[in-house]
Scaffold this motif. Structure first.
Motif, PDB file in Angstrom:
ATOM      1  N   ILE A 307       0.843  -1.201   0.000  1.00 54.05           N
ATOM      2  CA  ILE A 307       0.000   0.000   0.000  1.00 54.05           C
ATOM      3  C   ILE A 307       0.878   1.252   0.000  1.00 54.05           C
ATOM      4  CG2 ILE A 307      -1.688   1.325   1.346  1.00 54.05           C
ATOM      5  CD1 ILE A 307      -2.867  -1.125  -0.075  1.00 54.05           C
ATOM      6  N   GLU A 308       1.949   1.228   0.773  1.00 50.94           N
ATOM      7  CA  GLU A 308       2.871   2.366   0.838  1.00 50.94           C
ATOM      8  C   GLU A 308       3.499   2.643  -0.529  1.00 50.94           C
ATOM      9  OE1 GLU A 308       7.407   2.858   2.433  1.00 50.94           O
ATOM     10  OE2 GLU A 308       6.009   1.878   3.800  1.00 50.94           O
ATOM     11  N   LEU A 309       3.770   1.597  -1.297  1.00 53.44           N
ATOM     12  CA  LEU A 309       4.443   1.737  -2.590  1.00 53.44           C
ATOM     13  C   LEU A 309       3.495   2.136  -3.718  1.00 53.44           C
ATOM     14  CD1 LEU A 309       6.756  -1.407  -2.387  1.00 53.44           C
ATOM     15  CD2 LEU A 309       7.455   0.987  -2.184  1.00 53.44           C
ATOM     16  N   LEU A 310       2.189   2.035  -3.504  1.00 56.31           N
ATOM     17  CA  LEU A 310       1.229   2.367  -4.561  1.00 56.31           C
ATOM     18  C   LEU A 310       1.226   3.873  -4.837  1.00 56.31           C
ATOM     19  CD1 LEU A 310      -1.955   0.269  -3.649  1.00 56.31           C
ATOM     20  CD2 LEU A 310      -0.653   0.087  -5.778  1.00 56.31           C
ATOM     21  N   PRO A 311       1.439   4.291  -6.083  1.00 57.14           N
ATOM     22  CA  PRO A 311       1.212   5.693  -6.424  1.00 57.14           C
ATOM     23  C   PRO A 311      -0.277   6.032  -6.286  1.00 57.14           C
ATOM     24  CG  PRO A 311       2.455   4.551  -8.145  1.00 57.14           C
ATOM     25  CD  PRO A 311       1.916   3.503  -7.225  1.00 57.14           C
ATOM     26  N   PRO A 312      -0.631   7.311  -6.222  1.00 56.77           N
ATOM     27  CA  PRO A 312      -2.050   7.676  -6.200  1.00 56.77           C
ATOM     28  C   PRO A 312      -2.770   7.135  -7.429  1.00 56.77           C
ATOM     29  CG  PRO A 312      -0.648   9.590  -5.802  1.00 56.77           C
ATOM     30  CD  PRO A 312       0.259   8.474  -6.231  1.00 56.77           C
ATOM     31  N   ILE A 313      -4.064   6.874  -7.297  1.00 53.20           N
ATOM     32  CA  ILE A 313      -4.812   6.383  -8.460  1.00 53.20           C
ATOM     33  C   ILE A 313      -5.039   7.522  -9.452  1.00 53.20           C
ATOM     34  CG2 ILE A 313      -6.000   4.728  -6.963  1.00 53.20           C
ATOM     35  CD1 ILE A 313      -8.597   6.237  -7.599  1.00 53.20           C
ATOM     36  N   TYR A 314      -5.275   7.135 -10.702  1.00 54.57           N
ATOM     37  CA  TYR A 314      -5.658   8.111 -11.708  1.00 54.57           C
ATOM     38  C   TYR A 314      -6.996   7.694 -12.298  1.00 54.57           C
ATOM     39  CZ  TYR A 314      -5.750  11.243 -15.655  1.00 54.57           C
ATOM     40  OH  TYR A 314      -6.130  12.210 -16.548  1.00 54.57           O
ATOM     41  N   VAL A 315      -8.067   8.208 -11.711  1.00 56.07           N
ATOM     42  CA  VAL A 315      -9.416   8.001 -12.239  1.00 56.07           C
ATOM     43  C   VAL A 315     -10.165   9.321 -12.035  1.00 56.07           C
ATOM     44  CG1 VAL A 315     -11.550   6.674 -12.155  1.00 56.07           C
ATOM     45  CG2 VAL A 315      -9.391   5.549 -11.624  1.00 56.07           C
ATOM     46  N   PRO A 316     -10.232  10.153 -13.065  1.00 60.27           N
ATOM     47  CA  PRO A 316     -10.875  11.464 -12.919  1.00 60.27           C
ATOM     48  C   PRO A 316     -12.369  11.344 -12.616  1.00 60.27           C
ATOM     49  CG  PRO A 316      -9.550  11.342 -14.924  1.00 60.27           C
ATOM     50  CD  PRO A 316      -9.669   9.952 -14.397  1.00 60.27           C
ATOM     51  N   SER A 317     -12.909  12.359 -11.998  1.00 61.20           N
ATOM     52  CA  SER A 317     -14.354  12.486 -11.847  1.00 61.20           C
ATOM     53  C   SER A 317     -14.955  12.657 -13.243  1.00 61.20           C
ATOM     54  CB  SER A 317     -14.641  13.710 -10.968  1.00 61.20           C
ATOM     55  OG  SER A 317     -16.015  13.898 -10.822  1.00 61.20           O
ATOM     56  N   PRO A 318     -16.114  12.084 -13.514  1.00 65.79           N
ATOM     57  CA  PRO A 318     -17.066  11.408 -12.626  1.00 65.79           C
ATOM     58  C   PRO A 318     -16.935   9.883 -12.617  1.00 65.79           C
ATOM     59  CG  PRO A 318     -18.111  11.783 -14.723  1.00 65.79           C
ATOM     60  CD  PRO A 318     -16.686  12.267 -14.870  1.00 65.79           C
ATOM     61  N   PHE A 319     -15.783   9.348 -13.079  1.00 70.92           N
ATOM     62  CA  PHE A 319     -15.639   7.903 -13.204  1.00 70.92           C
ATOM     63  C   PHE A 319     -15.404   7.220 -11.858  1.00 70.92           C
ATOM     64  CE2 PHE A 319     -14.505   9.727 -17.275  1.00 70.92           C
ATOM     65  CZ  PHE A 319     -15.140   8.895 -18.174  1.00 70.92           C
ATOM     66  N   CYS A 320     -14.793   7.939 -10.908  1.00 66.08           N
ATOM     67  CA  CYS A 320     -14.497   7.349  -9.598  1.00 66.08           C
ATOM     68  C   CYS A 320     -15.601   7.693  -8.609  1.00 66.08           C
ATOM     69  CB  CYS A 320     -13.157   7.853  -9.081  1.00 66.08           C
ATOM     70  SG  CYS A 320     -12.638   7.028  -7.555  1.00 66.08           S
ATOM     71  N   ALA A 321     -16.192   6.644  -8.019  1.00 70.69           N
ATOM     72  CA  ALA A 321     -17.304   6.831  -7.077  1.00 70.69           C
ATOM     73  C   ALA A 321     -16.860   6.686  -5.627  1.00 70.69           C
ATOM     74  CB  ALA A 321     -18.412   5.821  -7.379  1.00 70.69           C
ATOM     75  N   GLU A 322     -15.571   6.460  -5.392  1.00 69.97           N
ATOM     76  CA  GLU A 322     -15.051   6.227  -4.052  1.00 69.97           C
ATOM     77  C   GLU A 322     -14.091   7.342  -3.651  1.00 69.97           C
ATOM     78  OE1 GLU A 322     -15.914   3.769  -1.999  1.00 69.97           O
ATOM     79  OE2 GLU A 322     -17.220   2.752  -3.453  1.00 69.97           O
ATOM     80  N   SER A 323     -13.858   7.472  -2.340  1.00 71.34           N
ATOM     81  CA  SER A 323     -12.908   8.461  -1.845  1.00 71.34           C
ATOM     82  C   SER A 323     -11.969   7.786  -0.852  1.00 71.34           C
ATOM     83  CB  SER A 323     -13.647   9.618  -1.160  1.00 71.34           C
ATOM     84  OG  SER A 323     -14.448   9.130  -0.092  1.00 71.34           O
ATOM     85  N   ASN A 324     -10.901   8.493  -0.488  1.00 63.83           N
ATOM     86  CA  ASN A 324      -9.912   7.997   0.483  1.00 63.83           C
ATOM     87  C   ASN A 324      -9.337   6.652   0.072  1.00 63.83           C
ATOM     88  OD1 ASN A 324     -10.477  10.237   2.192  1.00 63.83           O
ATOM     89  ND2 ASN A 324     -12.268   9.158   3.008  1.00 63.83           N
ATOM     90  N   LEU A 325      -8.842   6.596  -1.160  1.00 60.21           N
ATOM     91  CA  LEU A 325      -8.230   5.371  -1.673  1.00 60.21           C
ATOM     92  C   LEU A 325      -6.709   5.482  -1.661  1.00 60.21           C
ATOM     93  CD1 LEU A 325     -10.556   4.661  -4.734  1.00 60.21           C
ATOM     94  CD2 LEU A 325     -10.666   3.649  -2.464  1.00 60.21           C
ATOM     95  N   PRO A 326      -6.021   4.407  -1.279  1.00 59.52           N
ATOM     96  CA  PRO A 326      -6.558   3.129  -0.757  1.00 59.52           C
ATOM     97  C   PRO A 326      -7.014   3.283   0.684  1.00 59.52           C
ATOM     98  CG  PRO A 326      -4.170   3.079  -0.737  1.00 59.52           C
ATOM     99  CD  PRO A 326      -4.555   4.380  -1.396  1.00 59.52           C
ATOM    100  N   ARG A 327      -7.934   2.390   1.098  1.00 60.42           N
ATOM    101  CA  ARG A 327      -8.400   2.413   2.485  1.00 60.42           C
ATOM    102  C   ARG A 327      -8.610   0.998   3.015  1.00 60.42           C
ATOM    103  NH1 ARG A 327     -13.383   4.244   0.053  1.00 60.42           N
ATOM    104  NH2 ARG A 327     -15.105   2.811   0.468  1.00 60.42           N
ATOM    105  N   ASN A 328      -8.364   0.863   4.287  1.00 59.10           N
ATOM    106  CA  ASN A 328      -8.514  -0.401   4.980  1.00 59.10           C
ATOM    107  C   ASN A 328     -10.002  -0.698   5.190  1.00 59.10           C
ATOM    108  OD1 ASN A 328      -7.979  -2.698   6.402  1.00 59.10           O
ATOM    109  ND2 ASN A 328      -6.959  -1.707   8.119  1.00 59.10           N
ATOM    110  N   LEU A 329     -10.411  -1.934   4.964  1.00 66.48           N
ATOM    111  CA  LEU A 329     -11.823  -2.302   5.084  1.00 66.48           C
ATOM    112  C   LEU A 329     -12.057  -3.128   6.349  1.00 66.48           C
ATOM    113  CD1 LEU A 329     -12.569  -3.273   1.375  1.00 66.48           C
ATOM    114  CD2 LEU A 329     -13.046  -1.106   2.504  1.00 66.48           C
TER     115      LEU A 329
END
Length: 329
Positions: A307-329
């Motif tokens: 998780i630490e090594l993951l770069p930020p995601i690239y999914v512009p609005s309005p395609f991304c319906a989630e926030s605070n990614l990545p997040r622990n479930l």
């Protein structure tokens, strides 16, 4: 007892596979470029790729490694090109972290998705630090795999992922890389085409995973609100797929695939519950319209490092319906 249970899962899964013979014919046509060939091949956002270590070089190699089916695949899911590069680079950096001895390597299995561009790119980019095994159901994708593969670090099984068992691996001399199991397994939009029994399918595949390994899941999920599901589908089709396919091709794809895909889809809660039955640590790491990606592990240190090594995601609005990614479930 356990062996009998796996036998039953395999039988049930193969029955589902055989019931969908027309669907697999459709997959074969896509792999052979017989229909629904994208008018252009999606490329990643250069500004995003340039801002993170390795991503741009990885992207260029990934583009060269895509066969006919993978070109269709990334033209069908918004911003999947950027995500495949993000995941590939993060696995490469994790391999650098894990492998301390010269000539050692980590192992990677991906279930399905055509010509294995994902695995082949990881192996080639890492110069064998990652050894990969991919599966495909079609002759066209098999041919593309061998046409495009220019190294010895990636292997292919022509057949269903359900055939990849510990016994099968030990019986195949050319799969000796994988005889001790896999560090990472990637379920690559595969399970929905074999049914909705996620807990059983995860259990069947995860026995190939090393104790401290990671399992990544990329799936298209149902939504409790049908109108929200259709809204996201419309965004995907109108604002992304329309760049690569005609209106008639998009409608044809809906009619060809809708029944099979939606019959095997599960919702967010069902999939995460099934993953949590096998893995103590689960993260949501990506979302694009109705597509979601998760990672699970029983090793907190390794999944936290990933998780630490993951770069930020690239999914512009309005395609991304989630926030605070990545997040622990």
């Amino acid at each position: 007892m356990e062996k009998e249970r796996y036998r039953k899962i395999r039988e049930r899964t193969l029955q589902s596979y055989n019931r969908n013979s027309l669907f697999w014919k459709h997959f074969s046509d896509l792999s052979g470029g017989i229909k629904q060939v994208p008018s252009a091949i999606p490329t990643g956002n250069v500004n995003y790729l340039s801002n993170h270590n390795y991503l741009l070089d990885y992207h260029d190699l990934f583009q060269r490694n895509m066969g006919t089916f993978y070109q269709h695949f990334v033209a069908s899911i918004p911003f999947l090109v950027e995500e495949k590069c993000r995941i590939g680079v993060s696995i490469y950096r994790l391999a650098q972290h894990l492998v301390k001895e010269k000539d050692n390597y980590i192992t990677f299995l991906e279930t399905g998705v055509g010509d294995g561009a994902n695995g082949r790119t990881m192996a080639e980019f890492s110069k064998g630090l990652i050894r990969t095994l991919s599966t495909t159901n079609t002759v066209y994708s098999k041919n593309n795999f061998y046409r495009l593969c220019n190294h010895e670090y990636s292997k292919l099984h022509h057949g269903s992922f359900i055939n990849i068992t510990p016994e099968y691996i030990t019986s195949q001399q050319d799969l000796s890389f994988f005889s001790n199991g896999f560090n990472i397994i990637y379920e690559n939009v595969t399970f929905p085409f074999y049914g909705s029994e996620r807990e059983d399918l995860i259990d069947y595949v995860a026995r190939l995973l090393k104790k401290d390994g990671l399992m990544i899941f990329l799936e298209k999920l149902r939504h409790p609100d049908e109108s929200e599901y259709r809204k996201r589908e419309k965004i995907k089709d109108d604002q992304y797929k329309a760049k690569y396919f005609s209106d008639s091709e998009i409608k044809e794809k809906r009619s060809d695939l809708l029944e099979v895909i939606e019959r095997g889809q599960v919702d967010f809660e069902s999939l995460t519950d099934a993953i949590k039955k096998h893995f103590k640590y689960v993260y949501l790491i990506w979302n694009s319209t109705n597509f979601y990606e998760f990672v699970g592990s029983n090793n907190e240190l390794i999944v936290s490092k990933f998780i630490e090594l993951l770069p930020p995601i690239y999914v512009p609005s309005p395609f991304c319906a989630e926030s605070n990614l990545p997040r622990n479930l």
